[in-house]
Write an enzyme that holds these catalytic residues in place. Structure first.
Site, mmCIF file in Angstrom:
data_model
loop_
_atom_site.group_PDB
_atom_site.id
_atom_site.type_symbol
_atom_site.label_atom_id
_atom_site.label_comp_id
_atom_site.label_asym_id
_atom_site.label_seq_id
_atom_site.Cartn_x
_atom_site.Cartn_y
_atom_site.Cartn_z
ATOM 1 N N TYR A 137 0.945 -1.092 0.034
ATOM 2 C CA TYR A 137 0.072 -0.090 -0.020
ATOM 3 C C TYR A 137 0.795 1.277 -0.023
ATOM 4 O O TYR A 137 1.441 1.476 0.945
ATOM 5 C CB TYR A 137 -0.825 0.142 1.450
ATOM 6 C CG TYR A 137 -1.777 1.044 1.348
ATOM 7 C CD1 TYR A 137 -2.239 1.730 0.252
ATOM 8 C CD2 TYR A 137 -2.501 1.304 2.421
ATOM 9 C CE1 TYR A 137 -3.087 3.043 0.242
ATOM 10 C CE2 TYR A 137 -3.484 2.475 2.682
ATOM 11 C CZ TYR A 137 -3.936 3.121 1.498
ATOM 12 O OH TYR A 137 -4.835 4.206 1.746
ATOM 13 N N LYS A 166 -1.487 -1.277 -4.038
ATOM 14 C CA LYS A 166 -2.634 -0.441 -4.039
ATOM 15 C C LYS A 166 -1.902 0.970 -4.086
ATOM 16 O O LYS A 166 -1.129 1.424 -3.366
ATOM 17 C CB LYS A 166 -3.350 -0.459 -2.561
ATOM 18 C CG LYS A 166 -4.484 0.650 -2.374
ATOM 19 C CD LYS A 166 -4.979 0.784 -1.180
ATOM 20 C CE LYS A 166 -6.193 1.932 -1.208
ATOM 21 N NZ LYS A 166 -7.003 1.877 0.193
#
Length: 296
Positions: A137, A166
Site C-alpha cells: 500500500y 494499492k
C-alpha cells in the site's frame, strides 16, 4: 493470459462502533452481507478506512475472523495489517493469516521515512513471514514519502507472494511505469475512487474503494464496464457519482463515509479519537448529494 489474483472492486471496509466505542460486530456482519449481495469482489477490513490506527491487535484479529466467517467463499478477504515498525507489521500479518485472511494489505512505513532500500527490506521481511499474498500500500499523502515504482517492481519480481500494489500516489507517471513494467501476474490497483476511469483506461486492474461502502454496485459496475471496454457506460457512471467520490474526502476519511452510512441506516455515527464528527456545514453538503442520488 494473465492470472492476477487481486482485481475488480474491493471495498475498504469501515469499522462500525457502538456509542461506547466498542466494535459493533452485528453491524459489521450486515455490512459484509451487503457487499456479498452487491457482488463486491474483495472485502478489506482493518485498513485506513477501518480506523486501524485506533484498533488493538486483538480487535483487528476478531474483526478479520468475523468478516471471513460472513464472507464465506463468495468474496476474498484481504485484511489491513501494516505498521511502521517492521516487527509489529510482521506480527499483524501473522495474526491476519491466523484469523483467516486470504491476503494482507501492508502499508508503507510512515513517519520513519525510510530509504528505498528500507522499504524493500521492510516488505520483504513482512512477505517472507507469511504464506498468503501481500498487497503493498503506497499512500504518500498519509505516510509522508513515496515508495518508488522501481522499488515496487523489484519486490514484485523478487518475492513470489508480493502480488499487488494499492497505488494511491496520484502520480500518473509512476502508475504507468508500474502497469507497463510489472510482471504478468502482478496487479496494480488504485486507491482513488475519482481516478478509477483513467486508471482503468491505462490498464489498471481495479480499485480498493471508499465509495464502495455506500454504492458497491456502482463501483463494481464502473470497473466491470471498463474491463469490458464499455467506455461510454463507465463515463456515465463516473459523471453521475464523481461528486460523491470527491465529497467522501471533504474531511478526513473515513469520517464522511461513516456519516453517510449512518444516514443510510447501516451504522451508528461513532468514531474513535482523534477522529471526530464532521462540521455541520460539510454534513449538509454531503447529505444533499446523498439525497440527490436517492441514497437517503
Amino acid at each position: 493470459m494473465s492470472n492476477r489474483l487481486i482485481s475488480g472492486s474491493a471495498v475498504a471496509l469501515v469499522t462500525p462502533f457502538h456509542q461506547d466505542g466498542s466494535i459493533d460486530f452485528e453491524a459489521m456482519r450486515r455490512l459484509v452481507r451487503f457487499h456479498r449481495e452487491a457482488g463486491t469482489d474483495i472485502v478489506l477490513p482493518c485498513g485506513t478506512t477501518g480506523e486501524s490506527p485506533t484498533l488493538t491487535n486483538e480487535e483487528e484479529a476478531e474483526i478479520i475472523r468475523v468478516v471471513c466467517e460472513e464472507a464465506g467463499e463468495s468474496m476474498m478477504v484481504a485484511a489491513g495489517a501494516g505498521n511502521n515498525d517492521t516487527r509489529h507489521a510482521i506480527e499483524l500479518a501473522r495474526n491476519a493469516e491466523k484469523a483467516g485472511a486470504q491476503a494482507i494489505l501492508s502499508v508503507a512505513p510512515y513517519y520513519n521515512k525510510p530509504s528505498q532500500e528500507g522499504y524493500y527490506q521492510h516488505f520483504r521481511h513482512v512477505a517472507e513471514a507469511v504464506s498468503i499474498p501481500v498487497i503493498i500500500y503506497n499512500v504518500p499523502g498519509r505516510t509522508g514519502s513515496n515508495v518508488n515504482a522501481q522499488t515496487i517492481l523489484r519486490l514484485a519480481r523478487d518475492i513470489e507472494n508480493v502480488v499487488a500494489v494499492k497505488e494511491a500516489s496520484d502520480n500518473f507517471e509512476q502508475i504507468m511505469t508500474l502497469i507497463d513494467e510489472r510482471p504478468e501476474n502482478f496487479s496494480v490497483m488504485t486507491g482513488e475512487d475519482g481516478l478509477m476511469l483513467p486508471f482503468m483506461a491505462l490498464g489498471g486492474d481495479g480499485v480498493i474503494s471508499v465509495a464502495a461502502n455506500q454504492v458497491p454496485k456502482v463501483v463494481k459496475g464502473l470497473i466491470d464496464a471498463m474491463k469490458a471496454g464499455n467506455l461510454e457506460e463507465a463515463r456515465a457512471i463516473n459523471r453521475k457519482y464523481r461528486k460523491l467520490f470527491r465529497l467522501n474526502f471533504i474531511e478526513s476519511n473515513p469520517v464522511p463515509v461513516k456519516y453517510a452510512l449512518s444516514l443510510m441506516g447501516m451504522i451508528e455515527e461513532v468514531y474513535r479519537l482523534p477522529l471526530v464528527p464532521m462540521a455541520d456545514a460539510n454534513k449538509a453538503i454531503l447529505r444533499a448529494e446523498l439525497e440527490k442520488l436517492s441514497l437517503v
